[in-house]
Write an enzyme that holds these catalytic residues in place. Sequence first.
Site, PDB file in Angstrom:
ATOM      1  N   ASP A 110      28.706  35.867  41.351  1.00 55.92           N
ATOM      2  CA  ASP A 110      30.078  35.505  41.683  1.00 55.92           C
ATOM      3  C   ASP A 110      30.508  34.372  40.769  1.00 55.92           C
ATOM      4  O   ASP A 110      29.664  33.581  40.318  1.00 55.92           O
ATOM      5  CB  ASP A 110      30.192  35.076  43.150  1.00 55.92           C
ATOM      6  CG  ASP A 110      31.628  35.231  43.627  1.00 55.92           C
ATOM      7  OD1 ASP A 110      31.966  36.301  44.163  1.00 55.92           O
ATOM      8  OD2 ASP A 110      32.426  34.303  43.419  1.00 55.92           O
ATOM      9  N   ARG A 159      34.170  44.986  39.829  1.00 59.71           N
ATOM     10  CA  ARG A 159      33.658  45.091  41.208  1.00 59.71           C
ATOM     11  C   ARG A 159      32.999  46.435  41.509  1.00 59.71           C
ATOM     12  O   ARG A 159      33.017  46.893  42.654  1.00 59.71           O
ATOM     13  CB  ARG A 159      34.780  44.832  42.241  1.00 59.71           C
ATOM     14  CG  ARG A 159      35.304  43.413  42.267  1.00 59.71           C
ATOM     15  CD  ARG A 159      34.343  42.508  43.002  1.00 59.71           C
ATOM     16  NE  ARG A 159      34.786  41.124  42.984  1.00 59.71           N
ATOM     17  CZ  ARG A 159      35.407  40.514  43.985  1.00 59.71           C
ATOM     18  NH1 ARG A 159      35.648  41.171  45.088  1.00 59.71           N
ATOM     19  NH2 ARG A 159      35.745  39.253  43.878  1.00 59.71           N
ATOM     20  N   ARG A 219      31.165  46.793  47.761  1.00 63.88           N
ATOM     21  CA  ARG A 219      31.286  47.465  49.050  1.00 63.88           C
ATOM     22  C   ARG A 219      31.725  48.916  49.003  1.00 63.88           C
ATOM     23  O   ARG A 219      31.613  49.618  50.006  1.00 63.88           O
ATOM     24  CB  ARG A 219      32.222  46.641  49.952  1.00 63.88           C
ATOM     25  CG  ARG A 219      31.542  45.369  50.417  1.00 63.88           C
ATOM     26  CD  ARG A 219      32.521  44.384  50.989  1.00 63.88           C
ATOM     27  NE  ARG A 219      33.464  43.956  49.963  1.00 63.88           N
ATOM     28  CZ  ARG A 219      34.422  43.064  50.157  1.00 63.88           C
ATOM     29  NH1 ARG A 219      34.592  42.535  51.339  1.00 63.88           N
ATOM     30  NH2 ARG A 219      35.215  42.718  49.170  1.00 63.88           N
ATOM     31  N   ARG A 230      22.905  44.904  51.329  1.00 63.18           N
ATOM     32  CA  ARG A 230      23.605  43.706  51.804  1.00 63.18           C
ATOM     33  C   ARG A 230      23.337  43.471  53.301  1.00 63.18           C
ATOM     34  O   ARG A 230      23.102  42.353  53.726  1.00 63.18           O
ATOM     35  CB  ARG A 230      25.088  43.946  51.520  1.00 63.18           C
ATOM     36  CG  ARG A 230      26.066  43.078  52.198  1.00 63.18           C
ATOM     37  CD  ARG A 230      26.385  41.865  51.374  1.00 63.18           C
ATOM     38  NE  ARG A 230      27.614  41.283  51.840  1.00 63.18           N
ATOM     39  CZ  ARG A 230      27.756  40.700  53.009  1.00 63.18           C
ATOM     40  NH1 ARG A 230      26.750  40.618  53.834  1.00 63.18           N
ATOM     41  NH2 ARG A 230      28.917  40.194  53.363  1.00 63.18           N
ATOM     42  N   TYR A 282      39.803  27.000  42.917  1.00 57.76           N
ATOM     43  CA  TYR A 282      38.916  26.973  44.090  1.00 57.76           C
ATOM     44  C   TYR A 282      38.382  25.570  44.358  1.00 57.76           C
ATOM     45  O   TYR A 282      38.230  25.171  45.520  1.00 57.76           O
ATOM     46  CB  TYR A 282      37.760  27.968  43.910  1.00 57.76           C
ATOM     47  CG  TYR A 282      38.200  29.406  44.053  1.00 57.76           C
ATOM     48  CD1 TYR A 282      38.453  29.952  45.313  1.00 57.76           C
ATOM     49  CD2 TYR A 282      38.396  30.212  42.939  1.00 57.76           C
ATOM     50  CE1 TYR A 282      38.881  31.265  45.452  1.00 57.76           C
ATOM     51  CE2 TYR A 282      38.820  31.534  43.067  1.00 57.76           C
ATOM     52  CZ  TYR A 282      39.063  32.048  44.325  1.00 57.76           C
ATOM     53  OH  TYR A 282      39.491  33.342  44.470  1.00 57.76           O
TER      54      TYR A 282
HETATM   55  O1  CP3 Z   1      30.747  44.446  40.221  1.00 57.18           O
HETATM   56  C1  CP3 Z   1      31.156  43.354  39.764  1.00 57.18           C
HETATM   57  O2  CP3 Z   1      32.284  43.234  39.240  1.00 57.18           O
HETATM   58  C2  CP3 Z   1      30.177  42.177  39.731  1.00 57.18           C
HETATM   59  C3  CP3 Z   1      30.217  41.324  40.836  1.00 57.18           C
HETATM   60  C4  CP3 Z   1      31.357  40.337  41.073  1.00 57.18           C
HETATM   61  C5  CP3 Z   1      31.591  39.786  42.345  1.00 57.18           C
HETATM   62  N1  CP3 Z   1      32.534  38.825  42.241  1.00 57.18           N
HETATM   63  C6  CP3 Z   1      30.884  40.177  43.580  1.00 57.18           C
HETATM   64  C7  CP3 Z   1      31.529  39.935  44.881  1.00 57.18           C
HETATM   65  C8  CP3 Z   1      32.239  39.711  40.185  1.00 57.18           C
HETATM   66  C9  CP3 Z   1      32.458  39.954  38.699  1.00 57.18           C
HETATM   67  C10 CP3 Z   1      32.980  38.746  40.938  1.00 57.18           C
HETATM   68  C11 CP3 Z   1      33.972  37.838  40.354  1.00 57.18           C
HETATM   69  C12 CP3 Z   1      34.873  37.103  41.226  1.00 57.18           C
HETATM   70  N2  CP3 Z   1      34.593  36.474  42.405  1.00 57.18           N
HETATM   71  C13 CP3 Z   1      36.239  36.844  40.921  1.00 57.18           C
HETATM   72  C14 CP3 Z   1      36.924  37.250  39.655  1.00 57.18           C
HETATM   73  C15 CP3 Z   1      37.321  38.678  39.649  1.00 57.18           C
HETATM   74  C16 CP3 Z   1      38.497  39.015  40.550  1.00 57.18           C
HETATM   75  O3  CP3 Z   1      38.280  39.812  41.458  1.00 57.18           O
HETATM   76  O4  CP3 Z   1      39.594  38.501  40.304  1.00 57.18           O
HETATM   77  C17 CP3 Z   1      36.773  36.076  41.966  1.00 57.18           C
HETATM   78  C18 CP3 Z   1      38.192  35.573  42.102  1.00 57.18           C
HETATM   79  C19 CP3 Z   1      35.711  35.843  42.895  1.00 57.18           C
HETATM   80  C20 CP3 Z   1      35.761  35.030  44.135  1.00 57.18           C
HETATM   81  C21 CP3 Z   1      35.477  35.843  45.329  1.00 57.18           C
HETATM   82  N3  CP3 Z   1      34.251  36.419  45.598  1.00 57.18           N
HETATM   83  C22 CP3 Z   1      36.346  36.132  46.394  1.00 57.18           C
HETATM   84  C23 CP3 Z   1      37.796  35.686  46.490  1.00 57.18           C
HETATM   85  C24 CP3 Z   1      35.629  36.897  47.317  1.00 57.18           C
HETATM   86  C25 CP3 Z   1      36.079  37.364  48.690  1.00 57.18           C
HETATM   87  C26 CP3 Z   1      37.018  38.484  48.620  1.00 57.18           C
HETATM   88  C27 CP3 Z   1      36.322  39.785  48.905  1.00 57.18           C
HETATM   89  O5  CP3 Z   1      36.472  40.705  48.095  1.00 57.18           O
HETATM   90  O6  CP3 Z   1      35.643  39.867  49.931  1.00 57.18           O
HETATM   91  C28 CP3 Z   1      34.328  37.113  46.780  1.00 57.18           C
HETATM   92  C29 CP3 Z   1      33.230  37.880  47.401  1.00 57.18           C
HETATM   93  C30 CP3 Z   1      32.558  38.921  46.583  1.00 57.18           C
HETATM   94  N4  CP3 Z   1      32.148  38.788  45.296  1.00 57.18           N
HETATM   95  C31 CP3 Z   1      32.168  40.206  47.063  1.00 57.18           C
HETATM   96  C32 CP3 Z   1      31.518  40.842  45.984  1.00 57.18           C
HETATM   97  C33 CP3 Z   1      30.882  42.204  45.990  1.00 57.18           C
HETATM   98  C34 CP3 Z   1      32.390  40.735  48.471  1.00 57.18           C
HETATM   99  C35 CP3 Z   1      31.447  40.078  49.411  1.00 57.18           C
HETATM  100  C36 CP3 Z   1      30.535  41.005  50.152  1.00 57.18           C
HETATM  101  O7  CP3 Z   1      29.900  41.913  49.598  1.00 57.18           O
HETATM  102  O8  CP3 Z   1      30.427  40.789  51.371  1.00 57.18           O
END
Ligand code: CP3
Length: 345
Positions: A76, A26, A30, A39, A154
């Site tokens: 994602d 991640r 953010r 964003r 999911y």
């Molecule tokens: O930098 C990185 O790692 C690459 C980008 C990345 C994102 N999601 C961007 C993201 C990666 C590798 C993921 C994988 C992901 N997504 C996982 C597996 C990794 C982990 O954290 O266990 C999972 C379970 C998801 C599903 C997911 N996506 C959830 C549950 C959420 C909401 C929770 C949150 O953090 O807000 C997301 C949203 C998400 N994916 C964001 C980002 C940067 C936040 C949304 C935003 O920017 O508004």
Amino acid sequence: MILKNDLILRAAKGESIERYPVWLMRQAGRILPEYRAVRNSLSGFKELVETPQFAAEVTIQPVDILGVDAAIIFSDILVVPEAMGLEYQMIEKRGPWFEKTIKSEADLKYAEFDFDIEDRLGYVLEAIKLTNKELDGRVPLIGFAGAPWTIFCYMVEGSGSKTFSEARKMLYTNPKLAHDLLSRITKVTIQYLKAQIQAGAHMIQVFDSWAGILGTEQYAEFSLRYLNEIANAINEVPLTLFSKGAITSVGAIAKLNCNTVGLDWNMDIQAIRAEIGDSRTLQGNLDPCALYSSHAEVADLTNKMLNSFQSKRHIVNLGHGVYPDVDPEKVKTFINTVKEYEIKY
Ligand code: CP3
């Protein structure tokens, strides 16, 4: 294209390295004001994911700003269920939400597995190509997907959950349907990962974020079996398997056909190294909360972790994704501590 920094690829393969490579799960997100600016200029998270030019821009930000040794393509894991037929929304402060879910055989019409990847996920492939062009070989680019078990969670539950009890319920009430769905997700995931490699991903990570909610036997039956299929299919580039919370299955995961095993912060590096030997690289595993401590403590905790390594086969990372309210300066202290550390192996 020739990579100027291929440290992470060498570490994954167990080759010699001058220092340990470091990146953060991640990292594109953010924590960076530069990410929030891009964003906020868009309609939302999905527009960012689906527009290659913006996805490439935020993928490269942590390379420029933080100095990490790898980029991970901004996307994602949920793009896969969407391509299969379950559209998702990303709801601000609440997370992902699916209108339709898979609860019965009839719902499998929303779990298509025979479609053209380029057709439905071409925007990710385009983002990979564009990112590599703009990175110009500065660091390798990591492609990724969710593990079939985590995607299943999911698709059945329809949103995030603390327990994923709807998803786990199906393992008891209709294991055949569960396996049917897991097989479909696995087929699509293998094709999707191969397409990412074709587009230019230099290594691949599979995220099993909800591994920890299954006991050892159910994990073997409903997750490891499908991770094994993926590991046997992906041989073109180094593969990392990260199963968060799968404490009792790490040994079994290390036996799969992968290069690197990702560890969360509850996993004991030395105990795992003693169990699996030097045949796999370990990735991780500083507690993401350690980055809330002072700069001096971040450096101390990072050095303590590095001192626990007894091999060159390590890629440094946190034990899970970096939390959004962490100060990027603390992240830099973490990264710089790793870069300054003198490797003994
Ligand atoms: O930098 C990185 O790692 C690459 C980008 C990345 C994102 N999601 C961007 C993201 C990666 C590798 C993921 C994988 C992901 N997504 C996982 C597996 C990794 C982990 O954290 O266990 C999972 C379970 C998801 C599903 C997911 N996506 C959830 C549950 C959420 C909401 C929770 C949150 O953090 O807000 C997301 C949203 C998400 N994916 C964001 C980002 C940067 C936040 C949304 C935003 O920017 O508004």
